[in-house]
Design an enzyme around this catalytic site. Structure first.
Site: not given
Ligand code: NAD
Ligand code: UDP
Length: 320
Positions: A44, A70, A152, A156
């Site tokens: 994403t 890694i 999810y 988590k």
């Molecule tokens: P996002 O989808 O923009 O970012 C997630 C990133 O992780 C992406 O760049 C994706 O390519 C990478 N990724 C996914 N699976 C992967 C894997 N197996 N190996 C390597 N890279 C991988 O989402 P975000 O909003 O930036 O969220 C970031 C973190 O914060 C996440 O863990 C999410 O659960 C947590 N979070 C976000 C929110 C929010 O409102 N944005 C709320 C609660 C928790």
């Protein structure tokens, strides 16, 4: 020591670093003089999010899937890799579980081997459809273990369990932040979460899709506030959390739609669609712990944050 000096010359791994939150975090760390390793599989995330960082000597990109081990030498780890929007994390739910479980084990194994401090991006979703309002960290949640959101939510929750077990069993220096709905520039156009959906729909003159009757609530935190909270947690000594990070101002989805229409001057109509399964009715963080331990609270008002986000999406829609 100033908070920013904490990162100077440290090797800092940011998993999910090309995503929405990850890219803002990388930017902040590069500015603070850290040697930043941004790891992402680009599920994403996008290169566009980090292209302004590629010229910096203290920024390095690693294309890697976290589900695979890694071996790196690092001082600090921010573990953010995981798709965050329901559309994305339900696209391949088994992979979502693997990222949260195997990915987190890989990062904890790395932290243990090199004695790095590790911060886990957890979520308000660990509270499920909460029966306690607002949610405090002591609340254990109300989560469906077999629903569409479980990959999810439960993923988590298990990531949190792993963090605490590695701390107890191996003495790993762990930190857990429970992030509530966050929005801002660099959310993906395909993200599907409510703020980006409504803004994009309004800017395109398409119908605004309200799921359910729009009376459900969320609390929206602007990205710069969230990054500040995450940074403060990483630099804080002797506190593993979990700690809630989010904006306690609660708004209904219908009122958010009205605000976006007003701010964009759009004439899009509102259309009502079915509420997705297990969609939480209310969500609002209790942030007293973050205030007490980190001296943190959000500063950016919803209108100001939306303004920046609307300007961002205008640019993206003009030059994709
Ligand atoms: P996002 O989808 O923009 O970012 C997630 C990133 O992780 C992406 O760049 C994706 O390519 C990478 N990724 C996914 N699976 C992967 C894997 N197996 N190996 C390597 N890279 C991988 O989402 P975000 O909003 O930036 O969220 C970031 C973190 O914060 C996440 O863990 C999410 O659960 C947590 N979070 C976000 C929110 C929010 O409102 N944005 C709320 C609660 C928790
Ligand atoms: N939502 C909506 N229209 C959309 C996208 C989402 O009404 O186009 C609703 C969704 O049903 C939920 C709220 O907005 O009640 C927040 O959804 P989002 O996916 O942003 O985050 P989460 O449900 O994970 O808090």
């Amino acid at each position: 020591m100033r908070r920013e000096d904490f990162f100077k010359n440290k090797i800092v791994l940011v998993t999910g670093g090309a995503g929405f939150l990850g890219s803002h975090l990388c930017e902040r760390l590069v500015e603070a003089g850290a040697d930043v390793l941004c790891l992402d599989n680009f599920f994403t995330g996008s290169k566009r999010n980090i292209r302004n960082l590629m010229d910096y000597k203290n920024f390095e990109l690693i294309r890697h899937d976290l589900v695979q081990p890694i071996f790196l030498e690092v001082d600090l780890i921010f573990n953010l890799a995981c798709p965050a929007s329901p559309i994305h994390y339900q696209h391949n739910p088994v992979k979502t579980v693997k990222t949260n479980v195997m990915g987190t084990i890989n990062m904890l194994g790395l932290a243990k081997r090199v004695k790095a401090r590790i911060l886990q991006a957890s979520t308000s979703e660990v509270y499920g459809d909460p029966k306690q309002h607002p949610q405090k960290e002591t609340y254990w949640g109300h989560v469906n273990p077999i629903g569409l959101r479980s990959c999810y939510d439960e993923g988590k929750r298990l990531a949190e369990t792993l963090m605490m077990d590695y701390k107890r069993q191996n003495g790993v220096d762990v930190k857990i932040v429970r992030i509530f709905n966050t929005y801002g520039p660099r959310m993906a156009v395909s993200d599907g979460r409510v703020v980006s959906n409504f803004i994009i729909q309004a800017l395109r003159g398409e119908p605004i899709t309200i799921y359910g009757d729009g009376s459900q609530t969320r609390s929206f935190c602007y990205v710069s506030d969230m990054i500040e909270g995450i940074i403060r947690m990483m630099t804080c000594e002797d506190f593993a959390g979990p700690v809630n990070l989010g904006n306690p101002v609660e708004v209904s989805i219908k009122s958010l739609a009205d605000l976006v229409l007003e701010m964009t001057g759009s004439r899009s109509e509102l259309v009502y669609k079915d509420l997705p399964e297990n969609d939480p009715v209310r969500r609002q963080p209790d942030i007293s712990l973050a205030k007490e331990k980190l001296g943190w609270e959000p500063m950016v008002e919803l209108r100001d944050g939306l303004n920046h986000t609307i300007e961002y999406f205008k640019d993206v829609l003009e030059c994709p």
